[in-house]
Design a protein around this motif. Sequence first.
Motif, PDB file in Angstrom:
ATOM      1  N   SER A 251       0.837  -1.206   0.000  1.00 22.17           N
ATOM      2  CA  SER A 251       0.000   0.000   0.000  1.00 22.17           C
ATOM      3  C   SER A 251       0.866   1.247   0.000  1.00 22.17           C
ATOM      4  O   SER A 251       0.628   2.200  -0.765  1.00 22.17           O
ATOM      5  CB  SER A 251      -0.923   0.006   1.230  1.00 22.17           C
ATOM      6  OG  SER A 251      -1.842  -1.060   1.185  1.00 22.17           O
ATOM      7  N   ARG A 252       1.881   1.250   0.846  1.00 23.58           N
ATOM      8  CA  ARG A 252       2.774   2.419   0.915  1.00 23.58           C
ATOM      9  C   ARG A 252       3.557   2.596  -0.379  1.00 23.58           C
ATOM     10  O   ARG A 252       3.777   3.730  -0.832  1.00 23.58           O
ATOM     11  CB  ARG A 252       3.715   2.271   2.108  1.00 23.58           C
ATOM     12  CG  ARG A 252       3.028   2.460   3.464  1.00 23.58           C
ATOM     13  CD  ARG A 252       4.036   2.545   4.594  1.00 23.58           C
ATOM     14  NE  ARG A 252       4.690   1.260   4.825  1.00 23.58           N
ATOM     15  CZ  ARG A 252       4.242   0.340   5.655  1.00 23.58           C
ATOM     16  NH1 ARG A 252       3.109   0.544   6.320  1.00 23.58           N
ATOM     17  NH2 ARG A 252       4.896  -0.795   5.842  1.00 23.58           N
ATOM     18  N   GLU A 253       3.970   1.472  -0.993  1.00 24.64           N
ATOM     19  CA  GLU A 253       4.699   1.568  -2.250  1.00 24.64           C
ATOM     20  C   GLU A 253       3.811   2.166  -3.342  1.00 24.64           C
ATOM     21  O   GLU A 253       4.264   3.010  -4.136  1.00 24.64           O
ATOM     22  CB  GLU A 253       5.196   0.178  -2.679  1.00 24.64           C
ATOM     23  CG  GLU A 253       6.337  -0.380  -1.851  1.00 24.64           C
ATOM     24  CD  GLU A 253       7.603   0.434  -2.022  1.00 24.64           C
ATOM     25  OE1 GLU A 253       7.914   0.830  -3.160  1.00 24.64           O
ATOM     26  OE2 GLU A 253       8.277   0.702  -1.008  1.00 24.64           O
ATOM     27  N   VAL A 270      -4.128  11.969  -5.329  1.00 22.71           N
ATOM     28  CA  VAL A 270      -4.528  10.763  -4.589  1.00 22.71           C
ATOM     29  C   VAL A 270      -4.104  10.952  -3.134  1.00 22.71           C
ATOM     30  O   VAL A 270      -2.924  11.141  -2.837  1.00 22.71           O
ATOM     31  CB  VAL A 270      -3.869   9.503  -5.182  1.00 22.71           C
ATOM     32  CG1 VAL A 270      -4.152   8.279  -4.294  1.00 22.71           C
ATOM     33  CG2 VAL A 270      -4.364   9.261  -6.608  1.00 22.71           C
ATOM     34  N   ASP A 271      -5.073  10.921  -2.227  1.00 25.38           N
ATOM     35  CA  ASP A 271      -4.763  11.111  -0.810  1.00 25.38           C
ATOM     36  C   ASP A 271      -4.052   9.896  -0.219  1.00 25.38           C
ATOM     37  O   ASP A 271      -3.049  10.019   0.475  1.00 25.38           O
ATOM     38  CB  ASP A 271      -6.034  11.416  -0.023  1.00 25.38           C
ATOM     39  CG  ASP A 271      -6.641  12.762  -0.414  1.00 25.38           C
ATOM     40  OD1 ASP A 271      -5.877  13.615  -0.937  1.00 25.38           O
ATOM     41  OD2 ASP A 271      -7.852  12.954  -0.220  1.00 25.38           O
ATOM     42  N   ASN A 272      -4.581   8.715  -0.466  1.00 25.56           N
ATOM     43  CA  ASN A 272      -3.913   7.492  -0.004  1.00 25.56           C
ATOM     44  C   ASN A 272      -4.514   6.282  -0.722  1.00 25.56           C
ATOM     45  O   ASN A 272      -5.584   6.357  -1.345  1.00 25.56           O
ATOM     46  CB  ASN A 272      -4.023   7.324   1.519  1.00 25.56           C
ATOM     47  CG  ASN A 272      -5.447   7.075   1.969  1.00 25.56           C
ATOM     48  OD1 ASN A 272      -6.294   7.966   1.880  1.00 25.56           O
ATOM     49  ND2 ASN A 272      -5.726   5.865   2.451  1.00 25.56           N
ATOM     50  N   ILE A 273      -3.798   5.170  -0.650  1.00 27.55           N
ATOM     51  CA  ILE A 273      -4.256   3.903  -1.253  1.00 27.55           C
ATOM     52  C   ILE A 273      -4.243   2.852  -0.156  1.00 27.55           C
ATOM     53  O   ILE A 273      -3.254   2.683   0.550  1.00 27.55           O
ATOM     54  CB  ILE A 273      -3.351   3.470  -2.420  1.00 27.55           C
ATOM     55  CG1 ILE A 273      -3.379   4.524  -3.535  1.00 27.55           C
ATOM     56  CG2 ILE A 273      -3.785   2.104  -2.955  1.00 27.55           C
ATOM     57  CD1 ILE A 273      -2.455   4.211  -4.702  1.00 27.55           C
ATOM     58  N   GLU A 274      -5.346   2.161  -0.021  1.00 27.67           N
ATOM     59  CA  GLU A 274      -5.473   1.152   1.039  1.00 27.67           C
ATOM     60  C   GLU A 274      -5.769  -0.205   0.417  1.00 27.67           C
ATOM     61  O   GLU A 274      -6.724  -0.365  -0.339  1.00 27.67           O
ATOM     62  CB  GLU A 274      -6.613   1.556   1.981  1.00 27.67           C
ATOM     63  CG  GLU A 274      -6.801   0.625   3.154  1.00 27.67           C
ATOM     64  CD  GLU A 274      -7.952   1.087   4.033  1.00 27.67           C
ATOM     65  OE1 GLU A 274      -9.064   0.541   3.873  1.00 27.67           O
ATOM     66  OE2 GLU A 274      -7.740   2.016   4.851  1.00 27.67           O
ATOM     67  N   ALA A 284      -7.997  -2.722  -3.810  1.00 24.63           N
ATOM     68  CA  ALA A 284      -7.259  -1.478  -3.591  1.00 24.63           C
ATOM     69  C   ALA A 284      -8.241  -0.312  -3.651  1.00 24.63           C
ATOM     70  O   ALA A 284      -8.900  -0.091  -4.674  1.00 24.63           O
ATOM     71  CB  ALA A 284      -6.177  -1.301  -4.648  1.00 24.63           C
ATOM     72  N   SER A 285      -8.354   0.404  -2.547  1.00 23.40           N
ATOM     73  CA  SER A 285      -9.216   1.600  -2.504  1.00 23.40           C
ATOM     74  C   SER A 285      -8.342   2.830  -2.698  1.00 23.40           C
ATOM     75  O   SER A 285      -7.398   3.068  -1.934  1.00 23.40           O
ATOM     76  CB  SER A 285      -9.949   1.678  -1.161  1.00 23.40           C
ATOM     77  OG  SER A 285     -10.854   0.601  -1.024  1.00 23.40           O
ATOM     78  N   ILE A 286      -8.637   3.608  -3.730  1.00 17.12           N
ATOM     79  CA  ILE A 286      -7.880   4.815  -4.070  1.00 17.12           C
ATOM     80  C   ILE A 286      -8.722   6.020  -3.629  1.00 17.12           C
ATOM     81  O   ILE A 286      -9.804   6.273  -4.186  1.00 17.12           O
ATOM     82  CB  ILE A 286      -7.583   4.871  -5.582  1.00 17.12           C
ATOM     83  CG1 ILE A 286      -6.842   3.591  -6.011  1.00 17.12           C
ATOM     84  CG2 ILE A 286      -6.787   6.119  -5.942  1.00 17.12           C
ATOM     85  CD1 ILE A 286      -6.736   3.432  -7.515  1.00 17.12           C
TER      86      ILE A 286
END
Length: 359
Positions: A251-253, A270-274, A284-286
């Motif tokens: 996720s961090r990558e 993009v705020d974050n990817i989980e 994967a939630s973008i």
Amino acid sequence: MKKFKSYKVLCLTLGLGVALSGTIVNAANITKTLKAVYSNIAISYNGQNKLLSSEPFLVDGVTYVPLRAVSEIMGANVSWANNTVYITNQTTPTVSNQQEIAAKNFEIASLKQQLDVAKRELETYKGTGIGGGDLTTASINTTLNKIVSTYSDDFDIDWTIDLKQVSGRLELTVSYNSRSDSAKFDRLTTTKRKQFIKEICYDISMIHKDIEIRGTLEESRNDKEVATFRYTKTGSYTYEEKSFLSVSDLSRELERYYTTIDVTTPSIPVDNIELTERNGVVTASIYVNLPTASTYRTAWNNINKLDLRDYLDKIADDIEEEYGSSNSIALLIRDTSPGSPGIIGRYENGRVTVYERRD
């Protein structure tokens, strides 16, 4: 009545055959009365017992056998003429005999080759000190049972452990199943995983001294090799993890690389990817933020679906590279702005669905 003594086997060799075929014995016409002793004498030729028409016997400690029967066994012809026994025409090996000899020679060569391999393996075993410790199957299984009872539930993970002897060393396999223990495994740092394996190797080396231990740390569900390790006879330890990333690490990558949805003007941050993984599906939630009347919301409403699919294809490929094609992959684009319905875009099996954000 025959008097039976201890059983005796008379082995005839080629030399006897030559003597019989090349010697003529002359004797005077004298009639003598001899005492014959039958001792159940058997005839063995080339490792096979032969049944004769007349039984061999002993006279004054000398063994007598029927000349014709013995000569024919050895492949010679016997005839009688002019008070003379003629032994002639000793046969040469037939084609079938030659084939049998060739097969035997091949078998001998194969056995010699196997013997050479065994000798080399024995030298290898000697070099690893196998002779100095108990490495029977029963002993290794006893050690395995001790290791399993000690380490099988460390860190609240259901570890599967296997130990066996391979080519002069011990092969250790430690594995976990990501379906049930993915989150717990992800919480372990590389240092903890490394130390965990080292402790297992140390305990094995205390039981089976002077032998090298090698092995792998694996994720069994997707048959992935997480790390390889080696514990030498002198206690030197090396541990190397593969490029496999945990869910949180990946996720961090992805967040570091995919900072914007760059197929619009302007690009949408993009705020974050989980990432989550459940029942064979990696999702994967973008997360993006599309405020009312913002240029980002306008850009999203005008986005080209083919361009968006290409963008999401890249993310899916990166996930598949780490988790393999055995998993299904779903991508969701979520709007975190006030009043948002949440999911505004969806990607599954290469198909993209886009939902407009109206003011």
